[in-house]
Design an enzyme around this catalytic site. Structure first.
Site, PDB file in Angstrom:
ATOM      1  N   GLU A   1       3.306  -6.379  14.302  1.00  0.00           N
ATOM      2  CA  GLU A   1       2.222  -6.519  15.271  1.00  0.00           C
ATOM      3  C   GLU A   1       1.742  -7.955  15.432  1.00  0.00           C
ATOM      4  O   GLU A   1       1.339  -8.361  16.513  1.00  0.00           O
ATOM      5  CB  GLU A   1       1.005  -5.660  14.864  1.00  0.00           C
TER       6      GLU A   1
ATOM      7  N   ARG B   1       0.809  -1.220   0.000  1.00  0.00           N
ATOM      8  CA  ARG B   1       0.000   0.000   0.000  1.00  0.00           C
ATOM      9  C   ARG B   1       0.841   1.267   0.000  1.00  0.00           C
ATOM     10  O   ARG B   1       0.385   2.314  -0.455  1.00  0.00           O
ATOM     11  CB  ARG B   1      -0.993  -0.038   1.166  1.00  0.00           C
TER      12      ARG B   1
END
Length: 180
Positions: free
Chosen positions: A100, A63
């Protein structure tokens, strides 16, 4: 709230429990569905960085590519792709890191980094700063320097500012735990 925040916030999707329970995913595809929001992001990037010495822009897969490519074209500077391990065919620098939800590795073509360059790192969202830290290390392996980091969305409650300490970090919109 200011108008710019409201404009972006209106089109950014918030998907609970993705990619795992307890995580709120901020989806930038709404920005892409609204040309005025996408145009705003690119114009703000150009405005922010037009007076800074930036020799190239390095974008994080995938992205980050979306925002970095039109920015690089408007600025007339090279676009460097930072990809997941195994996606680039040439000689690469590689860096492993934690994120994460686990761990990963990123790579960049050695030939894309020029010694002494000042490079802007771009991603769509800045959370913990782990991917950006690994990407910075890739740039440094090639003898260049990262001075600035840009993300459309910032999640400061995940402490990316501490992780990216020493770098000029800019986001267009930030979400705190209160805005989730």
């Amino acid at each position: 709230m200011n108008k710019d925040f409201e404009t972006l916030d209106r089109v950014i999707g918030k998907i609970p429990d993705f990619p795992k329970p307890g995580v709120l995913f901020y989806d930038i595809t709404g920005i892409l569905r609204h040309p005025e929001a996408f145009r705003y992001c690119i114009e703000r990037m150009v405005e922010i960085y037009s007076n800074k010495k930036i020799d190239a822009v390095a974008a994080i897969e995938s992205r980050g590519f979306i925002f970095a490519a039109p920015f690089a074209e408007k600025m007339g500077i090279p676009l460097i792709l930072i990809r997941k391990k195994g996606k680039l065919p040439g000689k690469t620098y590689t860096c492993a890191y934690n994120l994460e939800y686990g761990s990963a590795e990123v790579e960049v073509h050695c030939a894309d980094i020029q010694k002494g360059q000042q490079i802007l790192l771009v991603d769509d969202l800045i959370a913990t700063g782990g991917t950006l830290t690994a990407s910075k290390k890739l740039v440094e392996m090639g003898g260049a320097a990262v001075t600035d980091v840009f993300g459309v969305i910032g999640l400061p409650f995940l402490n990316y500012k501490k992780t990216l300490e020493g770098l000029d970090v800019t986001t267009l919109i930030e979400y705190s735990t209160e805005t989730m």
